[in-house]
Write an enzyme that holds these catalytic residues in place. Structure first.
Site, PDB file in Angstrom:
ATOM      1  N   GLY A 108       0.841  -1.188   0.000  1.00 59.55           N
ATOM      2  CA  GLY A 108       0.000   0.000   0.000  1.00 59.55           C
ATOM      3  C   GLY A 108       0.876   1.238   0.000  1.00 59.55           C
ATOM      4  N   GLY A 126       0.448  -4.810   0.903  1.00 65.54           N
ATOM      5  CA  GLY A 126      -0.804  -4.765   0.160  1.00 65.54           C
ATOM      6  C   GLY A 126      -0.773  -5.545  -1.139  1.00 65.54           C
ATOM      7  N   GLU A 169       6.338  -5.500   7.697  1.00 62.35           N
ATOM      8  CA  GLU A 169       5.646  -4.403   8.383  1.00 62.35           C
ATOM      9  C   GLU A 169       6.214  -4.057   9.750  1.00 62.35           C
ATOM     10  OE1 GLU A 169       3.045  -5.613   5.117  1.00 62.35           O
ATOM     11  OE2 GLU A 169       4.188  -6.731   6.607  1.00 62.35           O
ATOM     12  N   ASP A 209      -0.865  -7.248   7.653  1.00 62.96           N
ATOM     13  CA  ASP A 209      -2.327  -7.184   7.620  1.00 62.96           C
ATOM     14  C   ASP A 209      -2.840  -7.712   6.278  1.00 62.96           C
ATOM     15  OD1 ASP A 209      -1.325  -4.925   6.232  1.00 62.96           O
ATOM     16  OD2 ASP A 209      -3.061  -3.689   6.745  1.00 62.96           O
TER      17      ASP A 209
END
Length: 341
Positions: A67, A116, A139, A147
């Site tokens: 992301g 992402g 992350e 996530d």
């Protein structure tokens, strides 16, 4: 003709084609890209002339490096708290739609796949790796946690390996992704242009060995331990190069990220994707309200000084009740829920 070019859509030979088209940014996902893909998938889902979807990344370096966390950082700086909620809510909805889509979706992970990008590829029915694949979920290095459904797809691996992938951000090449159990299809990079839902199996190469094979005894011995504190203690007691390097990396990461990630991956095993995304949305909103993620992005991606100042500064400062608080509902923020069709 739309002027929006960050994602390209076409239909060829009965396949809907989606190309992530920000090669200069390693195809990092923006909210506009997420919305465009979601809308196009909905438009294609019931069309009888489209038998499958193929998702690829533009350029020769990446499928998708994650992301656009710099945009999220900028939103926080200008006080746009709505974007911090909308980005993740809509990204997780896309992750879920990919996982539950009524047609096969092939995601060609030909290059870098992180964050992402993994949330897109590894929630599809047919993630494909190649000789150029470089997969990681790093992350914890930037004060976040894995996530986008990672509680689901990382847990396809054995428990110790799932934790190692989540905590260290261990990087895997294509054969390693298959060996870990995260994907089944391995295709030669020079044949990705030939991929279709009809010939995927015949293009599939056998994986006889992978770089992860040599590491697995160490990973099982250490990341198979019962608690994060045991893992750190054993790494500290060992003197071999792997243990020294692993401990050095973990000591540089956000202590809060490590504690929350360990708890999340452990608790998520056996849960379905909808449950996991609901939890991950709570977690990410708590991270958006805390300092470490924004400090990590500053230190690693913006100022690039590589010297984040984490709060708390060490694992001893991250208490069990503060970890549990990350899993609680976020005041004033509606929980994520699966979309109704």
């Amino acid at each position: 003709m739309s002027s929006f070019q960050d994602v390209l859509f076409s239909i060829e030979n009965g396949h809907g084609r989606i190309v992530l088209n920000r090669p200069q940014a390693l195809n990092a996902l923006t909210l506009d890209m997420i919305d465009a893909i979601t809308a196009q998938l909905a438009a294609w889902e019931m069309r009888a002339d489209i038998k499958a979807i193929i998702i690829t990344g533009a350029g020769d370096k990446a499928f998708c490096a994650g992301g656009d966390v710099k945009a999220v950082h900028a939103a926080k700086q200008r006080g746009d708290l709505g974007l911090l909620e909308d980005f993740y809510r809509r990204e997780y909805t896309l992750n879920y739609r990919l996982s539950t889509y009524r047609k096969p979706i092939i995601a060609v992970m030909d290059g870098i796949v992180m964050g992402g990008g993994a949330g897109i590829a590894l929630n599809c029915s047919h993630p494909v790796v190649t000789h150029k694949t470089l997969f990681a979920m790093p992350e914890c290095r930037i004060g976040l946690f894995p996530d986008v459904g990672a509680g689901h797809f990382l847990n396809r691996a054995k428990p110790a390996l799932a934790l190692a992938l989540a905590l260290i951000g261990l990087a895997l090449r294509g054969p390693g992704v298959v060996r870990a159990g995260l994907a089944k299809n391995f295709v030669a990079s020079n044949r990705v242009g030939e991929i279709s839902i009809d010939n995927l199996e015949e293009l599939n190469l056998r994986v006889d060995k992978a770089g992860i094979d040599e590491m697995m005894p160490n990973i099982e011995a250490v990341f198979g331990l019962k608690t994060l504190d045991e893992i750190m203690t054993v790494l500290g007691a060992r003197r071999d190069a792997w243990a020294v390097d692993t401990l050095k990396a973990l000591n540089h990461f956000s202590p809060t990220s490590l504690r929350v990630t360990y708890a999340h991956i452990s608790r998520a095993r056996g849960q379905d994707l909808a449950e996991i995304l609901k939890t991950e949305f709570r977690l990410v909103q708590h991270f958006m309200a805390a300092p470490d993620f924004f400090e990590g992005v500053r230190a690693q991606l913006i100022d690039k000084d590589g010297a984040p100042k984490w709060q708390p500064a060490d694992l001893a400062g991250v208490k069990a009740d503060s970890v549990d608080a990350y899993f609680a509902p976020v005041p004033g923020v509606k929980d994520w829920a699966p979309p109704t069709r």
